[in-house]
Design a protein around this motif. Structure first.
Motif, mmCIF file in Angstrom:
data_model
loop_
_atom_site.group_PDB
_atom_site.id
_atom_site.type_symbol
_atom_site.label_atom_id
_atom_site.label_comp_id
_atom_site.label_asym_id
_atom_site.label_seq_id
_atom_site.Cartn_x
_atom_site.Cartn_y
_atom_site.Cartn_z
ATOM 1 N N GLY A 1 0.814 -1.215 0.000
ATOM 2 C CA GLY A 1 0.000 0.000 0.000
ATOM 3 C C GLY A 1 0.842 1.256 0.000
ATOM 4 O O GLY A 1 0.337 2.367 -0.180
ATOM 5 N N ALA A 2 2.176 1.103 0.168
ATOM 6 C CA ALA A 2 3.054 2.270 0.257
ATOM 7 C C ALA A 2 3.163 3.035 -1.057
ATOM 8 O O ALA A 2 3.574 4.195 -1.062
ATOM 9 N N SER A 3 2.768 2.412 -2.163
ATOM 10 C CA SER A 3 2.815 3.129 -3.440
ATOM 11 C C SER A 3 1.875 4.332 -3.434
ATOM 12 O O SER A 3 2.048 5.270 -4.221
ATOM 13 N N ASP B 1 12.473 6.528 7.954
ATOM 14 C CA ASP B 1 11.457 5.490 7.861
ATOM 15 C C ASP B 1 10.448 5.765 8.973
ATOM 16 O O ASP B 1 10.793 5.775 10.150
ATOM 17 N N LEU B 2 9.212 5.961 8.606
ATOM 18 C CA LEU B 2 8.192 6.355 9.575
ATOM 19 C C LEU B 2 7.957 5.303 10.649
ATOM 20 O O LEU B 2 7.396 5.617 11.706
ATOM 21 N N ASP B 3 8.424 4.065 10.432
ATOM 22 C CA ASP B 3 8.237 3.065 11.478
ATOM 23 C C ASP B 3 9.227 3.223 12.630
ATOM 24 O O ASP B 3 9.212 2.429 13.576
ATOM 25 N N VAL B 4 10.084 4.254 12.570
ATOM 26 C CA VAL B 4 10.912 4.597 13.734
ATOM 27 C C VAL B 4 10.061 5.214 14.841
ATOM 28 O O VAL B 4 10.454 5.205 16.012
ATOM 29 N N VAL C 1 1.953 2.256 8.778
ATOM 30 C CA VAL C 1 3.193 1.732 8.195
ATOM 31 C C VAL C 1 3.078 0.216 8.132
ATOM 32 O O VAL C 1 2.243 -0.390 8.805
ATOM 33 N N SER C 2 3.942 -0.406 7.343
ATOM 34 C CA SER C 2 3.881 -1.854 7.196
ATOM 35 C C SER C 2 4.207 -2.573 8.501
ATOM 36 O O SER C 2 3.611 -3.599 8.816
ATOM 37 N N ALA D 1 10.031 7.402 4.052
ATOM 38 C CA ALA D 1 9.614 6.097 3.536
ATOM 39 C C ALA D 1 8.553 5.442 4.403
ATOM 40 O O ALA D 1 8.429 5.732 5.596
ATOM 41 N N GLU D 2 7.825 4.521 3.764
ATOM 42 C CA GLU D 2 6.964 3.524 4.411
ATOM 43 C C GLU D 2 5.582 4.015 4.826
ATOM 44 O O GLU D 2 4.884 3.285 5.546
#
Length: 322
Positions: free
Chosen positions: A60-62, A244-247, A256-257, A288-289
């Motif tokens: 879905g990150a696209s 990376d937003l998952d930080v 995020v994934s 990202a992400e």
């Protein structure tokens, strides 16, 4: 204060009607990339989640670049500025390497024009394309340029895998650096011990990666952390920053994934971003992400837009206390 509008539509949002004074927002100061433009900040998207799919993540990150833009365009602008829009590079046919090469060519061209790209992802596979663009720009100066790669991330992204994916970009960068006679100078901040295997920690050690765990990035650690980052920035010639937003904690960035159970507070991430910008050595950055499919009330998109705003325009106003 004088603003130059980039389009014929009224400035501001519908809720700004009737206001006295400037109501300009980001949407009002964006203009498309043209051949005569040099210098300044430029937005470019990397609409890809092929790397996430290959890494067995939640796709879905696209859709991330468009979601970040929508949130970004609504933010107010407080001083005259122009932001250049360079459109998207998309990976729609499964050819991730080809899309990364196209991104690299676009980034190199922008850097050649003294512009500072802010790249909106997309999965973290964007990082390899971003770095390749910087390498193409430096060309013959690559081996003699001290590039500091700063990654704000819960993951090293140093994986070995049968095919490149969103977990391999910094290992690919390391291999590229080795093949081209330049140092791999990688600083990864926000690493989660429980999101990286022993093999990845060992690979980081072998590659000379410097990192800081998320649990060592609490407010009480901030002064020492920023002092260490300042030392690294001082020694560098140029900096590539990847976020990376998952930080961030899952409560801050749910879309995020791989959401973080703990993560690093947004205010600490913003301080680190400010420090990199203030060094005067930031060449390019990416975010990202973001996965809008998994987001909650556009919360993660708003956080990404806030970070993109900082990268494009700086911190902005200071508080007034009387």
């Amino acid at each position: 204060m004088t603003f130059k509008k980039s389009e014929a539509a009224p400035a501001g949002l519908p809720g700004d009607q009737g206001e006295v004074g400037p109501v300009f927002r980001v949407k009002d100061v964006i203009r498309p990339l043209a051949s005569n433009i040099r210098g300044g900040s430029v937005l470019i998207g990397f609409a890809s989640d092929e790397g996430v799919r290959r890494n067995f993540g939640r796709v879905g990150a696209s859709q991330g670049p468009s979601a970040i833009r929508r949130a970004l365009e609504r933010l107010p602008v407080h001083h005259p500025v122009e932001i250049v829009e360079a459109g998207d590079i998309a990976c729609t046919d499964g050819d991730l390497s080809g899309a990364q090469e196209r991104l690299a060519d676009a980034v190199a061209t922008l850097l050649d024009r003294d512009m500072r790209p802010v790249i909106l992802g997309g999965g973290h596979e964007v990082a390899y394309g971003s770095f390749l663009g910087l390498a193409k720009h430096l060309s013959g100066r690559l081996a003699t340029t001290n590039i500091l790669v700063v990654n704000l991330d819960a993951h090293f992204d140093l994986r070995l895998a049968p095919v490149p994916n969103s977990g391999t970009p910094f290992r690919q960068i390391a291999e590229f650096c080795s093949a081209h006679g330049t140092a791999f100078n990688y600083l990864c901040l926000g690493i989660s011990e429980l999101s990286n295997t022993t093999a990845l920690f060992e690979r980081a050690r072998q590659l000379g990666v410097e990192y800081r765990l998320d649990e060592e990035m609490r407010p009480t650690d901030s002064a020492e952390l920023r002092a260490r980052l300042a030392q690294k920035l001082m020694a560098a010639d140029t900096v590539y920053l990847s976020i990376d937003l998952d930080v961030l904690p899952a409560s801050v960035a749910p879309g995020v994934s791989a959401p973080a159970a703990s993560g690093v507070a947004l205010e600490i991430i913003e301080d680190l971003v400010d420090d990199v910008i203030s060094s005067g050595k930031l060449a390019l950055s990416d975010i990202a992400e973001l996965n809008p499919v998994l987001d909650r009330d556009d919360q993660t998109a708003r956080v990404a837009a806030r970070l993109a705003y900082r990268l494009l325009l700086g911190r902005g106003r200071k508080s007034i206390i009387r």
